[in-house]
Scaffold this active site. Structure first.
Site, PDB file in Angstrom:
ATOM      1  N   CYS A 269      29.779  43.796  26.306  1.00  0.00           N
ATOM      2  CA  CYS A 269      29.258  43.790  27.673  1.00  0.00           C
ATOM      3  C   CYS A 269      28.123  44.813  27.874  1.00  0.00           C
ATOM      4  O   CYS A 269      27.060  44.631  27.330  1.00  0.00           O
ATOM      5  CB  CYS A 269      30.396  44.001  28.671  1.00  0.00           C
ATOM      6  SG  CYS A 269      30.039  43.348  30.312  1.00  0.00           S
ATOM      7  N   HIS A 352      34.259  39.155  27.029  1.00  0.00           N
ATOM      8  CA  HIS A 352      35.360  40.104  26.800  1.00  0.00           C
ATOM      9  C   HIS A 352      36.438  39.469  25.926  1.00  0.00           C
ATOM     10  O   HIS A 352      37.324  38.762  26.425  1.00  0.00           O
ATOM     11  CB  HIS A 352      35.954  40.542  28.140  1.00  0.00           C
ATOM     12  CG  HIS A 352      35.109  41.522  28.868  1.00  0.00           C
ATOM     13  ND1 HIS A 352      35.307  42.883  28.792  1.00  0.00           N
ATOM     14  CD2 HIS A 352      34.030  41.348  29.672  1.00  0.00           C
ATOM     15  CE1 HIS A 352      34.395  43.503  29.519  1.00  0.00           C
ATOM     16  NE2 HIS A 352      33.610  42.584  30.071  1.00  0.00           N
ATOM     17  N   GLU A 354      38.995  40.713  24.657  1.00  0.00           N
ATOM     18  CA  GLU A 354      40.323  41.309  24.845  1.00  0.00           C
ATOM     19  C   GLU A 354      41.095  40.688  25.995  1.00  0.00           C
ATOM     20  O   GLU A 354      42.278  40.986  26.198  1.00  0.00           O
ATOM     21  CB  GLU A 354      40.183  42.815  25.103  1.00  0.00           C
ATOM     22  CG  GLU A 354      39.853  43.221  26.515  1.00  0.00           C
ATOM     23  CD  GLU A 354      38.439  42.890  26.971  1.00  0.00           C
ATOM     24  OE1 GLU A 354      38.173  42.932  28.181  1.00  0.00           O
ATOM     25  OE2 GLU A 354      37.597  42.581  26.095  1.00  0.00           O
TER      26      GLU A 354
END
Length: 374
Positions: A269, A352, A354
């Site tokens: 990001c 992202h 995760e």
């Protein structure tokens, strides 16, 4: 619930009901299309300075709990929801969203047409807004908004970054001992530069077998380079974070020093954007950003599709192909989602990995980083 008044910089003036904290706040309004995970979204440091409009109409129904926090507090300015549910039901719930927002000083706005707001942002772009439980006069709100700094003029990194270095030991789902012992035994240690890192990112780094030390955004590249040369660390991770990356001029200088070494680097990001800027390719602002848990991303060569979570208003430019290979592209708008820099052990993604949006995810990226860590 008491009344709350909203004024957008395009002249839109609305009245709604409030929950959570009271007062007056100014920020940028964006929308998020995720169907679940409102607490993780609200506590994501990357939302600092923003109002989050949830397109999911029912919010609050599963409550909140300590394990779902992505940071120590909530940095967003406020949340806008169609229907707020004070009564909550979930076996993991420890409290209600109203009390949570009050504790963290975040405005809650409900009984408002979030579909209208989403279409407005989609058509006109993310914009500044003011919300207040104290001021009901349209002209006063407009004047106060005009006098307030814009989000791109504020360095929110100073607010969200850790002030002291620390070691993160939790793995996925807080399996601290098992994951951390595995990481220590692997003899691979990385330093995470905290621009506003999410706890789940740290968890996944540990889960992939890496010992993780987190340092402030005020880091000095010379210190990290010396530690790498002394074999104290084997890689560096640049985290996510809020705001316009082009305002981070000092951080850019330090990242430029890092990319001119042999240190393996991975970024997500904001960190992904910082690497692009440090290589001389400045980012640009998207009309309304990408915020949600349902964005398809594909490898341009294999066309294997992953479902990703996203939270960004800025993107790396197409000119990055001069120095990097594109590894991921967004199938919604064709924007660049991931790159690997040529002749370097440096790669990054905009999405992202995760965040577990399912069904085909991107967590393998953490293992790829672990493999190249010295």
């Amino acid at each position: 619930m008491q009344k709350v008044w909203i004024y957008l910089e395009n002249g839109t003036f609305l009245e709604a009901k409030s929950f959570g904290a009271t007062g007056t706040a100014v920020g940028e309004i964006v929308f998020n299309t995720s169907l679940t995970g409102y607490q993780e979204i609200i506590s994501d440091p990357s939302y600092a300075g923003q109002f989050i409009t949830f397109t999911m109409p029912e919010i609050g129904n599963v409550g909140v709990n300590a394990d779902d926090m992505e940071s120590k507090t909530a940095y967003c300015k406020g949340v806008l929801v169609r229907n707020y549910h004070h009564e909550h039901s979930n076996y993991r719930s420890e409290g209600d969203l109203d009390s949570f927002l009050k504790e963290h000083g975040v405005l809650g706005i409900t009984a408002i047409d979030t579909r209208y707001l989403t279409k407005l942002i989609r058509d006109e772009g993310a914009m500044m807004m003011i919300a207040s439980t104290e001021i009901s006069d349209r002209e006063e709100l407009a004047e106060k908004l005009a006098q307030s700094p814009r989000i791109e003029d504020i360095n929110y990194i100073k607010e969200v970054s850790t002030k002291e270095a620390y070691v993160h030991k939790n793995g996925a789902w807080n399996h601290e001992n098992k994951a951390y012992n595995k990481a220590v035994m692997s003899d691979k240690k990385v330093v995470v530069i905290d621009f506003g890192v999410k706890r789940n990112i740290l968890n996944e780094l540990v889960e992939s077998g890496l010992e993780v030390e987190v340092v402030p955004a005020t880091f000095k590249a010379e210190d990290l380079i010396a530690r790498f040369e002394a074999k104290e660390i084997g890689g560096i991770f640049l985290s996510n974070g809020p705001g316009d990356p082009l305002t981070l001029t000092e951080e850019k200088k330090e990242v430029q020093k890092l990319i001119n070494t042999d240190i393996p680097i991975f970024a997500i990001c904001l960190g992904h954007q910082m690497l692009s800027i440090a290589h001389g390719h400045d980012t640009y602002k998207l009309p309304f950003g990408q915020h949600g848990g349902n964005h398809p991303v594909a490898n341009p060569e294999s066309m294997v599709v992953e479902i990703t979570a996203q939270n960004h208003n800025y993107n790396v430019p197409d000119s990055i192909v001069e120095i990097a290979e594109i590894t991921h592209k967004n199938l919604f708008d064709g924007t660049i989602e991931g790159v690997k820099y040529k002749n370097k052990e440096i790669f990054s993604v905009q999405h992202h990995p995760e965040a577990s949006p399912g069904p085909h995810e991107s967590k393998y990226i953490f293992d790829e980083f672990a493999k190249i860590v010295k």
